[in-house]
Design a protein around this motif. Structure first.
Motif, mmCIF file in Angstrom:
data_model
loop_
_atom_site.group_PDB
_atom_site.id
_atom_site.type_symbol
_atom_site.label_atom_id
_atom_site.label_comp_id
_atom_site.label_asym_id
_atom_site.label_seq_id
_atom_site.Cartn_x
_atom_site.Cartn_y
_atom_site.Cartn_z
ATOM 1 N N ALA A 1 1.050 -1.129 0.151
ATOM 2 C CA ALA A 1 0.114 -0.032 0.198
ATOM 3 C C ALA A 1 0.812 1.124 -0.071
ATOM 4 C CB ALA A 1 -0.759 0.028 1.106
ATOM 5 N N PRO A 2 0.527 2.295 -0.813
ATOM 6 C CA PRO A 2 1.345 3.609 -0.725
ATOM 7 C C PRO A 2 1.290 4.088 0.843
ATOM 8 C CG PRO A 2 -0.725 4.015 -1.789
ATOM 9 C CD PRO A 2 -0.678 2.477 -1.567
ATOM 10 N N TYR A 3 2.385 5.103 0.909
ATOM 11 C CA TYR A 3 2.356 5.763 2.247
ATOM 12 C C TYR A 3 1.501 7.225 2.264
ATOM 13 C CZ TYR A 3 6.320 2.777 2.329
ATOM 14 O OH TYR A 3 7.151 1.654 2.370
ATOM 15 N N PHE A 4 1.109 7.505 3.327
ATOM 16 C CA PHE A 4 0.620 9.058 3.284
ATOM 17 C C PHE A 4 -0.551 9.442 2.552
ATOM 18 C CE2 PHE A 4 5.535 9.140 2.943
ATOM 19 C CZ PHE A 4 5.363 9.094 4.542
ATOM 20 N N THR A 5 -1.536 8.379 2.641
ATOM 21 C CA THR A 5 -2.700 8.395 1.839
ATOM 22 C C THR A 5 -3.901 9.054 2.469
ATOM 23 O OG1 THR A 5 -3.160 6.206 2.156
ATOM 24 C CG2 THR A 5 -1.788 6.972 0.103
ATOM 25 N N GLU A 6 -3.913 8.931 3.966
ATOM 26 C CA GLU A 6 -4.961 9.233 4.592
ATOM 27 C C GLU A 6 -4.691 9.813 6.033
ATOM 28 O OE1 GLU A 6 -7.297 5.600 4.813
ATOM 29 O OE2 GLU A 6 -5.792 4.626 6.214
ATOM 30 N N GLY A 7 -5.499 10.700 6.557
ATOM 31 C CA GLY A 7 -5.343 10.990 8.045
ATOM 32 C C GLY A 7 -4.365 12.059 8.068
ATOM 33 N N ARG A 8 -3.693 12.198 9.116
ATOM 34 C CA ARG A 8 -2.694 13.112 9.531
ATOM 35 C C ARG A 8 -1.482 12.753 8.640
ATOM 36 N NH1 ARG A 8 -1.969 13.953 15.819
ATOM 37 N NH2 ARG A 8 -0.896 15.946 14.828
ATOM 38 N N ALA A 9 -1.112 11.552 8.448
ATOM 39 C CA ALA A 9 0.128 11.519 7.463
ATOM 40 C C ALA A 9 -0.322 12.127 6.035
ATOM 41 C CB ALA A 9 0.247 9.849 7.210
ATOM 42 N N ALA A 10 -1.406 11.964 5.519
ATOM 43 C CA ALA A 10 -1.482 12.512 4.087
ATOM 44 C C ALA A 10 -1.336 14.101 4.439
ATOM 45 C CB ALA A 10 -2.839 12.175 3.747
ATOM 46 N N GLU A 11 -2.099 14.617 5.602
ATOM 47 C CA GLU A 11 -2.066 16.268 5.723
ATOM 48 C C GLU A 11 -0.524 16.695 5.898
ATOM 49 O OE1 GLU A 11 -2.921 19.372 9.306
ATOM 50 O OE2 GLU A 11 -3.862 17.309 9.248
ATOM 51 N N ALA A 12 0.123 15.764 6.429
ATOM 52 C CA ALA A 12 1.813 16.289 6.786
ATOM 53 C C ALA A 12 2.490 16.272 5.400
ATOM 54 C CB ALA A 12 2.508 15.117 7.685
ATOM 55 N N LYS A 13 2.086 15.330 4.421
ATOM 56 C CA LYS A 13 2.712 15.134 3.139
ATOM 57 C C LYS A 13 2.448 16.351 2.310
ATOM 58 C CE LYS A 13 5.020 12.947 -0.059
ATOM 59 N NZ LYS A 13 4.587 13.488 -1.147
ATOM 60 N N ALA A 14 1.205 16.798 2.654
ATOM 61 C CA ALA A 14 0.659 17.757 1.573
ATOM 62 C C ALA A 14 1.265 18.877 2.003
ATOM 63 C CB ALA A 14 -0.868 18.120 1.826
ATOM 64 N N VAL B 1 6.229 18.806 10.113
ATOM 65 C CA VAL B 1 6.833 18.166 11.465
ATOM 66 C C VAL B 1 5.831 18.154 12.416
ATOM 67 C CG1 VAL B 1 8.474 18.147 13.276
ATOM 68 C CG2 VAL B 1 9.136 18.874 11.027
ATOM 69 N N ALA B 2 4.961 19.202 12.812
ATOM 70 C CA ALA B 2 3.907 19.374 13.588
ATOM 71 C C ALA B 2 2.912 18.458 13.185
ATOM 72 C CB ALA B 2 3.435 20.569 13.910
ATOM 73 N N ALA B 3 2.476 18.468 12.321
ATOM 74 C CA ALA B 3 1.343 17.603 11.658
ATOM 75 C C ALA B 3 1.550 15.970 12.025
ATOM 76 C CB ALA B 3 1.145 17.820 10.186
ATOM 77 N N LEU B 4 2.945 15.644 12.170
ATOM 78 C CA LEU B 4 3.276 14.294 12.567
ATOM 79 C C LEU B 4 3.393 13.774 13.738
ATOM 80 C CD1 LEU B 4 5.984 13.878 9.512
ATOM 81 C CD2 LEU B 4 3.849 12.690 9.643
#
Length: 397
Positions: A80-93, A104-107
């Motif tokens: 599965a790909p990383y950073f596709t949902e939740g706070r991980a996706a927000e941090a990547k964006a 950094v704060a979003a993680l």
């Protein structure tokens, strides 16, 4: 019209008859054997040897490569790909938008998987928190096997920013010699050794890259290494070798960013030696900057009217190189008559490699300007240098 069964029988009999020349016995397929004449000899078709080898047992292979009894187990989550949902996706964006501190704060509070840790460390590095980034990348290199060398290189860069040269040397030295990150590791190692004034080790780190030619596109590692070498010579107060490294960089890697950085350090570029200017012209023409390359060597061969410059004379080696570069540039600009005029006199040159290449280029331009002469030129290459890689191409043309 033959039935499908009869057609199949005919094909099989023909293949078996074709195999008789090999004198091997075989078994008829059961379908044909019942219908065939008992006088036929049964032969092996060499295209289908029998019996087929036994299929290897999966568990045996797994044990041989150290995977245990059943091999590695892959779950859907592993693919599965990383950073596709939740706070991980927000941090990547946020990271993609350049908001590294917010990323950094979003993680915060996100489970510390290896990809999450890598993104956090990279965002911290981009935001200027080199202390955290260096330690996190070095720690991650021990567990994130897939990105081990990349983590080591990033750790080294952060240690460099802190001027922690021993730590930078420690991590750069661990980069695998067969990794795609090897050039970054070696060049970083040379920089760190420079500040430790361990110049011998610094040159050893980048020595294999100093003669690397400019690539057709992409990253120019040779140019990067030459700029580091110039810095090393400068730190040693060896002005002559520093200038030589900068001249090699400027002439052989003319399209690199490092060549642009070298220009202010070289001073008046109109005072460059003939050797440096010819090398730059050769590199420009090789990189398809033909007009720029021709503009350098054209006045060397035929000085403009009113000029006091002395033209280069054949068969001097530097004159041969310059005139070949000029002819090649004309050919690539489709000025074939000029190319023939420039290339034909190179028969006076002593270097057999240059002459072979020059005549091959000459033959190409003659094909368009004087077609009656081209075949003789091409055949002459094959006769004079039958072992040369261009010999068979010449015969083809």
């Amino acid at each position: 019209m033959a039935s499908p069964r009869g057609a199949l029988r005919s094909v099989l009999l023909l293949s078996i008859l074709a195999a008789t020349a090999f004198g091997q016995e075989t078994d008829f397929p059961a379908e044909v054997e019942g219908e065939s004449d008992p006088a036929f000899v049964r032969l092996v078709n060499p295209a289908f040897p029998a019996p087929p080898p036994d299929a290897p047992v999966v568990d045996q292979i797994s044990r041989q490569v150290g995977w245990g009894d059943r091999g590695p187990v892959f779950e859907r989550a592993d693919l599965a790909p990383y950073f596709t949902e939740g706070r991980a996706a927000e941090a990547k964006a946020l990271f993609d938008a350049g908001s590294y501190t917010k990323a950094v704060a979003a993680l915060d509070g996100v489970p510390d998987t290896a990809p999450i840790r890598f993104l956090r460390a990279l965002a911290a590095q981009r935001s200027g928190d080199q202390v955290f980034a260096a330690k996190e990348f070095e720690s991650l290199a021990g567990t994130y096997t897939q990105l081990r060398d990349r983590c080591l290189v990033h750790a080294g860069w952060s240690y460099e920013q802190q001027r922690d040269w021993p730590s930078a040397i420690r991590v750069f030295s661990q980069v695998s010699p067969t990794s795609r990150q090897t050039p970054d590791g070696r060049i970083g190692l040379a920089r760190a050794y420079r500040w430790q004034r361990e110049f011998k080790k610094a040159f050893e780190a980048i020595n294999e890259y100093l003669e690397r030619p400019a690539p057709p596109w992409g990253r120019d590692v040779g140019a990067e290494a030459l700029l580091v070498a110039a810095d090393l010579h400068g730190a040693k107060k060896d002005a002559k070798k520093e200038t030589e490294a900068l001249e090699k960089l400027w002439s052989r890697h003319p399209l690199s960013r490092e060549a642009i950085k070298a220009e202010p350090r070289l001073g008046d570029l109109t005072l460059m030696t003939t050797e440096v200017m010819v090398a730059r012209a050769e590199a420009l023409i090789e990189a398809h900057r033909n007009k720029e390359g021709v503009a350098i060597v054209e006045p060397m061969i035929t000085p403009p009217e009113g000029s006091t410059a002395t033209p280069l004379k054949l068969p001097e080696p530097i004159a041969c190189r310059a005139q070949f570069a000029l002819g090649k540039g004309y050919r690539k600009l489709r000025q074939h008559a000029k190319a023939v005029t420039a290339l034909a006199p190179l028969k006076k040159c002593k270097d057999p490699e240059l002459r072979a290449r020059a005549f091959f280029t000459l033959g190409f331009s003659q094909t368009f300007s004087t077609p009656g002469l081209a075949s003789g030129t091409y055949e002459g290459i094959a006769n004079a240098w039958p072992e040369h890689p261009l010999a068979d191409d010449s015969l083809f043309f």
